[in-house]
Write a protein that holds these residues in place. Structure first.
Motif, PDB file in Angstrom:
ATOM      1  N   ARG A 109       0.833  -1.210   0.000  1.00 23.91           N
ATOM      2  CA  ARG A 109       0.000   0.000   0.000  1.00 23.91           C
ATOM      3  C   ARG A 109       0.863   1.253   0.000  1.00 23.91           C
ATOM      4  O   ARG A 109       0.583   2.220  -0.705  1.00 23.91           O
ATOM      5  CB  ARG A 109      -0.906  -0.017   1.227  1.00 23.91           C
ATOM      6  CG  ARG A 109      -1.983  -1.074   1.152  1.00 23.91           C
ATOM      7  CD  ARG A 109      -2.707  -1.182   2.472  1.00 23.91           C
ATOM      8  NE  ARG A 109      -3.776  -2.183   2.417  1.00 23.91           N
ATOM      9  CZ  ARG A 109      -4.399  -2.635   3.468  1.00 23.91           C
ATOM     10  NH1 ARG A 109      -4.092  -2.174   4.669  1.00 23.91           N
ATOM     11  NH2 ARG A 109      -5.348  -3.540   3.339  1.00 23.91           N
ATOM     12  N   THR A 111       3.883   1.497  -1.074  1.00 20.45           N
ATOM     13  CA  THR A 111       4.553   1.603  -2.372  1.00 20.45           C
ATOM     14  C   THR A 111       3.620   2.202  -3.408  1.00 20.45           C
ATOM     15  O   THR A 111       4.012   3.064  -4.196  1.00 20.45           O
ATOM     16  CB  THR A 111       5.032   0.212  -2.817  1.00 20.45           C
ATOM     17  OG1 THR A 111       5.925  -0.301  -1.835  1.00 20.45           O
ATOM     18  CG2 THR A 111       5.743   0.301  -4.145  1.00 20.45           C
ATOM     19  N   ASP A 112       2.368   1.724  -3.424  1.00 19.94           N
ATOM     20  CA  ASP A 112       1.402   2.277  -4.378  1.00 19.94           C
ATOM     21  C   ASP A 112       1.198   3.770  -4.141  1.00 19.94           C
ATOM     22  O   ASP A 112       1.137   4.554  -5.092  1.00 19.94           O
ATOM     23  CB  ASP A 112       0.066   1.545  -4.249  1.00 19.94           C
ATOM     24  CG  ASP A 112       0.156   0.125  -4.763  1.00 19.94           C
ATOM     25  OD1 ASP A 112       1.119  -0.155  -5.509  1.00 19.94           O
ATOM     26  OD2 ASP A 112      -0.713  -0.682  -4.417  1.00 19.94           O
ATOM     27  N   TYR A 113       1.088   4.156  -2.867  1.00 22.50           N
ATOM     28  CA  TYR A 113       0.875   5.569  -2.560  1.00 22.50           C
ATOM     29  C   TYR A 113       2.074   6.404  -2.991  1.00 22.50           C
ATOM     30  O   TYR A 113       1.920   7.457  -3.601  1.00 22.50           O
ATOM     31  CB  TYR A 113       0.632   5.719  -1.061  1.00 22.50           C
ATOM     32  CG  TYR A 113       0.343   7.135  -0.623  1.00 22.50           C
ATOM     33  CD1 TYR A 113      -0.866   7.741  -0.954  1.00 22.50           C
ATOM     34  CD2 TYR A 113       1.281   7.862   0.102  1.00 22.50           C
ATOM     35  CE1 TYR A 113      -1.139   9.034  -0.561  1.00 22.50           C
ATOM     36  CE2 TYR A 113       1.015   9.160   0.494  1.00 22.50           C
ATOM     37  CZ  TYR A 113      -0.200   9.739   0.167  1.00 22.50           C
ATOM     38  OH  TYR A 113      -0.444  11.023   0.549  1.00 22.50           O
ATOM     39  N   ARG A 115       4.261   5.618  -5.264  1.00 27.41           N
ATOM     40  CA  ARG A 115       4.335   5.622  -6.728  1.00 27.41           C
ATOM     41  C   ARG A 115       3.329   6.612  -7.319  1.00 27.41           C
ATOM     42  O   ARG A 115       3.639   7.352  -8.254  1.00 27.41           O
ATOM     43  CB  ARG A 115       4.059   4.216  -7.251  1.00 27.41           C
ATOM     44  CG  ARG A 115       4.247   4.105  -8.769  1.00 27.41           C
ATOM     45  CD  ARG A 115       3.855   2.740  -9.283  1.00 27.41           C
ATOM     46  NE  ARG A 115       4.648   1.698  -8.687  1.00 27.41           N
ATOM     47  CZ  ARG A 115       4.158   0.762  -7.898  1.00 27.41           C
ATOM     48  NH1 ARG A 115       2.879   0.764  -7.594  1.00 27.41           N
ATOM     49  NH2 ARG A 115       4.941  -0.164  -7.401  1.00 27.41           N
ATOM     50  N   ASN A 116       2.128   6.645  -6.743  1.00 31.23           N
ATOM     51  CA  ASN A 116       1.119   7.584  -7.235  1.00 31.23           C
ATOM     52  C   ASN A 116       1.564   9.029  -7.039  1.00 31.23           C
ATOM     53  O   ASN A 116       1.348   9.878  -7.912  1.00 31.23           O
ATOM     54  CB  ASN A 116      -0.211   7.345  -6.513  1.00 31.23           C
ATOM     55  CG  ASN A 116      -0.854   6.039  -6.925  1.00 31.23           C
ATOM     56  OD1 ASN A 116      -0.599   5.546  -8.020  1.00 31.23           O
ATOM     57  ND2 ASN A 116      -1.685   5.485  -6.071  1.00 31.23           N
TER      58      ASN A 116
END
Length: 308
Positions: A109, A111-113, A115-116
């Motif tokens: 989670r 990492t996704d944040y 990356r976004n």
């Protein structure tokens, strides 16, 4: 005539009794040792037919079933003990796997944040590549502010943010700064009824005004009217900011939205277009405030070619 040999002393009687007992015990111990040694020697001849073998066979005959019965009786207890040990091991492994799973989920989670956010920063630079843009996060939305449709960001005067500065995302225009504190700023959204933005049709360069309708969300819309009443936009036209004097409050070229429908004004010239904004304020996270002029001169001098 009997000769008086005298009465034995008490100490001699006591010492005469004890040595016999001790000698008897020693004799038994010696016999046991000799018997054991004899059996060991005889058993050493086992390959040639040990005389002890009948005794061993008899002992095995007597104690073998007892040992087997004891082993069979003890087996369920051993199995139960093994099961408990196996359950404890599985429980420990399960807890370990759950902890690793939670850690990996949290990292995924995060990492996704991250990356976004990195993607959003990259898109911000593409929307306004020639300006100095200060990134900020949206920390408040809506009704607590003095305006109907506003957001609060975590950048203020300490970060160079001032009123009448353009706020945008990688998708397009968000609004303009209307008030600041040292650490925060209030942004008036383009969907607010008090918001009017100069917009240019990307296809014909025609000028007009984009006004908010007091709507926020994925289904929100904006009104668009052209300056030239005879001109008529069409569905699919994209609108960008035409810019303001001194780049305040809006810098030029920022995408606003796309025309979805056009309605003629009855009894008068001109038409009103319905525009779907590119930015959904209800999903805002990272925004950028245009805090500085272009890093390079926005235009270059044009001179006649020599010898012409």
């Amino acid at each position: 005539m009997l000769k008086d040999l005298g009465t034995p002393a008490r100490g001699l009687v006591r010492s005469a009794g004890l040595p016999r007992e001790i000698r008897r015990r020693r004799t038994i111990l010696v016999l046991v040792i000799l018997a054991s040694f004899t059996l060991i020697v005889l058993d050493a001849r086992r390959s040639a037919g040990s005389p002890v073998e009948p005794l061993r066979h008899a002992a095995a005959t007597v104690f073998g079933p007892l040992e087997s019965t004891a082993t069979n009786a003890r087996q369920p207890v051993d199995n139960l003990r093994d099961r408990f040990a196996e359950v404890d091991t599985l429980k420990a492994e399960n807890e370990k796997l759950q902890a690793e799973n939670e850690k990996l989920t949290s990292e995924l989670r995060t990492t996704d944040y991250a990356r976004n956010r990195a993607d959003e920063l990259d898109r911000l630079l593409k929307v306004a590549p020639t300006y100095t843009v200060t990134p900020a996060r949206v920390i408040g939305l809506g009704s607590a502010q003095s305006f109907n449709h506003t957001v609060t960001i975590d950048a203020g005067t300490a970060d160079g943010v001032r009123p009448d500065m353009t706020v945008l995302t990688g998708d397009g225009l968000v609004g303009r700064v209307v008030r600041t504190t040292q650490a925060t700023a209030t942004v008036l959204l383009i969907g607010d009824r008090n918001s009017t933005v100069g917009g240019r049709l990307n296809s014909t360069m025609a000028l007009g005004f984009v006004s908010g309708r007091g709507e926020v969300g994925s289904s929100a819309a904006l009104d668009y009217k052209l300056v030239d009443l005879k001109a008529r936009p069409k569905a699919g036209d994209r609108i960008v900011t035409w810019g303001s004097s001194g780049n305040a409050p809006y810098v030029p070229g920022v995408p606003i939205g796309e025309v979805t429908s056009v309605t003629s004004v009855q009894g008068a010239l001109g038409s009103t277009a319905l525009v779907k904004p590119f930015v959904d304020p209800s999903r805002l996270d990272l925004v950028g405030v245009v805090t500085g002029p272009p890093a390079r001169a926005p235009r270059t001098a044009v001179s006649p070619e020599k010898g012409r």
